[in-house]
Write a protein that holds these residues in place. Structure first.
Motif, PDB file in Angstrom:
ATOM      1  N   ASN A 227       0.785  -1.235   0.000  1.00  0.00           N
ATOM      2  CA  ASN A 227       0.000   0.000   0.000  1.00  0.00           C
ATOM      3  C   ASN A 227       0.820   1.288   0.000  1.00  0.00           C
ATOM      4  N   LYS A 228       2.115   1.176   0.244  1.00  0.00           N
ATOM      5  CA  LYS A 228       3.027   2.322   0.202  1.00  0.00           C
ATOM      6  C   LYS A 228       2.461   3.555   0.925  1.00  0.00           C
ATOM      7  N   PRO A 229       2.357   3.505   2.251  1.00  0.00           N
ATOM      8  CA  PRO A 229       1.801   4.629   3.008  1.00  0.00           C
ATOM      9  C   PRO A 229       2.658   5.883   2.879  1.00  0.00           C
ATOM     10  N   VAL A 278      -1.553   2.727  17.922  1.00  0.00           N
ATOM     11  CA  VAL A 278      -1.468   2.126  16.578  1.00  0.00           C
ATOM     12  C   VAL A 278      -2.537   2.696  15.646  1.00  0.00           C
ATOM     13  N   SER A 279      -3.075   3.849  16.005  1.00  0.00           N
ATOM     14  CA  SER A 279      -4.187   4.415  15.247  1.00  0.00           C
ATOM     15  C   SER A 279      -3.798   4.792  13.816  1.00  0.00           C
ATOM     16  N   LYS A 280      -2.547   5.213  13.595  1.00  0.00           N
ATOM     17  CA  LYS A 280      -2.149   5.620  12.244  1.00  0.00           C
ATOM     18  C   LYS A 280      -2.244   4.454  11.255  1.00  0.00           C
ATOM     19  N   LEU A 281      -1.709   3.290  11.672  1.00  0.00           N
ATOM     20  CA  LEU A 281      -1.745   2.128  10.778  1.00  0.00           C
ATOM     21  C   LEU A 281      -3.149   1.524  10.722  1.00  0.00           C
ATOM     22  N   ASN A 282      -3.867   1.573  11.844  1.00  0.00           N
ATOM     23  CA  ASN A 282      -5.247   1.073  11.862  1.00  0.00           C
ATOM     24  C   ASN A 282      -6.123   1.841  10.879  1.00  0.00           C
ATOM     25  N   LYS A 283      -5.935   3.153  10.831  1.00  0.00           N
ATOM     26  CA  LYS A 283      -6.749   3.988   9.940  1.00  0.00           C
ATOM     27  C   LYS A 283      -6.498   3.669   8.473  1.00  0.00           C
ATOM     28  N   LEU A 284      -5.312   3.166   8.174  1.00  0.00           N
ATOM     29  CA  LEU A 284      -4.995   2.800   6.790  1.00  0.00           C
ATOM     30  C   LEU A 284      -5.589   1.449   6.402  1.00  0.00           C
ATOM     31  N   GLY A 285      -5.969   0.646   7.422  1.00  0.00           N
ATOM     32  CA  GLY A 285      -6.626  -0.619   7.117  1.00  0.00           C
ATOM     33  C   GLY A 285      -6.016  -1.867   7.731  1.00  0.00           C
ATOM     34  N   TRP A 286      -4.861  -1.717   8.446  1.00  0.00           N
ATOM     35  CA  TRP A 286      -4.272  -2.895   9.099  1.00  0.00           C
ATOM     36  C   TRP A 286      -4.790  -3.021  10.528  1.00  0.00           C
ATOM     37  N   GLN A 287      -5.105  -4.253  10.953  1.00  0.00           N
ATOM     38  CA  GLN A 287      -5.512  -4.540  12.330  1.00  0.00           C
ATOM     39  C   GLN A 287      -4.866  -5.851  12.776  1.00  0.00           C
ATOM     40  N   HIS A 288      -4.483  -5.952  14.048  1.00  0.00           N
ATOM     41  CA  HIS A 288      -3.982  -7.237  14.542  1.00  0.00           C
ATOM     42  C   HIS A 288      -5.135  -8.231  14.591  1.00  0.00           C
TER      43      HIS A 288
END
Length: 315
Positions: A227-229, A278-288
């Motif tokens: 996804n190249k954030p 971890v909100s920055k990566l969560n907002k992009l669509g990744w979740q544990h």
């Protein structure tokens, strides 16, 4: 990004690197490169540069590092700062010189200040003093983060850093002198169960820690690669933490140890709390996806099946 991209995973035999390798293979990436430390000494600049010139990878994932817990960091400070600087500098600078456009640098939550506000946000980096028991490793990793940021800023290349919380899982280090808290506890409780003995643990049990199953980090690496954030630094974790005492009780239950737990309060606790935002990566669509007890069960099962392969780590 395509499935034929040539991807070099530095440290592919370690816990993180092997998880990334499995995840990429499962998602159709077959053109993977890995070199053991005997085949390629990442501390040697010329060897790394020659490797890049011969193999010409499209993508580099840096999962190589000298790692360990409080005891190892305290006993071997020079190795922890110097070898990590050598490894990552050779990989990052070599990738830049070789025209590699995509580089994923993996670090650790220990880069953040000891007493930083919780949860830890990416912008807290370099705002206060580090935890003394692992500052050698942390300083090296901070240098790697800033090097990738500088390359991104100056050369407009896709160099990104992922900072995971405490990791555990398959192929973990269970050596009692050099391992982190979770795998060390698994081994201690297992051996105490076999010998019908109590378990002695360091500190008070009060510090709070967050734990991420290593396959979830591997999914984060895949996510960022595909996804190249837009930013250079992202935390990777669950956003949830527990006390070390709660961790011990959970592991004791999974292992099936019925004896006493003795806490040695004369030993250091380390950082009081380390919870990742971890909100920055969560907002992009990744979740544990793997919750802690499930992950401990998976890790203990792997430990039981691979005890003959678990090597003692020499410093």
């Amino acid at each position: 990004m395509n499935k034929d991209s040539k991807i070099y995973i530095a440290g592919h035999k370690g816990m993180v690197g092997s998880a990334v390798w499995r995840m990429l293979e499962q998602n159709g990436y077959k053109n993977l490169i890995g070199k053991s430390s005997k085949e390629l000494d990442l501390r040697n600049q010329q060897n790394v540069q020659s490797f890049y010139e011969i193999e010409k990878p499209d993508i580099v994932i840096d999962a190589a590092a000298r790692v360990g817990g409080i005891l190892a960091n305290n006993d071997y400070p020079y190795q922890f700062i110097m070898e990590n600087l050598q490894i990552q500098n050779n990989l990052i600078d070599g990738a830049l010189k070789s025209g590699i456009n995509t580089f994923i640098f993996l670090g650790s939550s220990c880069i953040y200040p000891k007493l930083a506000k919780q949860p830890l946000k990416e912008e807290y980096l370099l705002t206060d003093a580090l935890e003394p028991t692992n500052e050698w490793y942390a300083i090296a990793k901070i240098a790697g983060v800033k090097a990738c940021e500088a390359i991104r800023k100056q050369y407009n290349k896709d160099y990104v850093s992922l900072m995971p919380t405490n990791l555990y899982g398959y192929f973990d280090n269970f050596d009692l002198k050099t391992s982190h808290v979770l795998p060390a506890m698994i081994r201690k409780f297992h051996e105490a169960k076999l010998n019908d003995k109590p378990v002695e643990l360091w500190g008070s049990g009060a510090p709070m820690r967050e734990f991420l199953f290593v396959d979830d980090l591997a999914k984060a690496v895949l996510f960022v690669m595909e996804n190249k954030p837009e930013e250079h630094l992202y935390n990777v974790g669950t956003g949830k933490d527990i006390t070390i005492k709660e961790l011990a009780l959970t592991i004791q239950k999974v292992v099936g140890h019925a004896g006493e737990i003795i806490w040695d309060a004369t030993k250091p606790d380390g950082t009081p709390r380390k919870l990742m935002d971890v909100s920055k990566l969560n907002k992009l669509g990744w979740q544990h996806q793997v919750e802690l007890e499930e992950g401990i069960v998976k890790t203990y099962e792997w430990f039981l099946q691979n005890q003959d392969k678990i090597k003692e780590v020499k410093m």
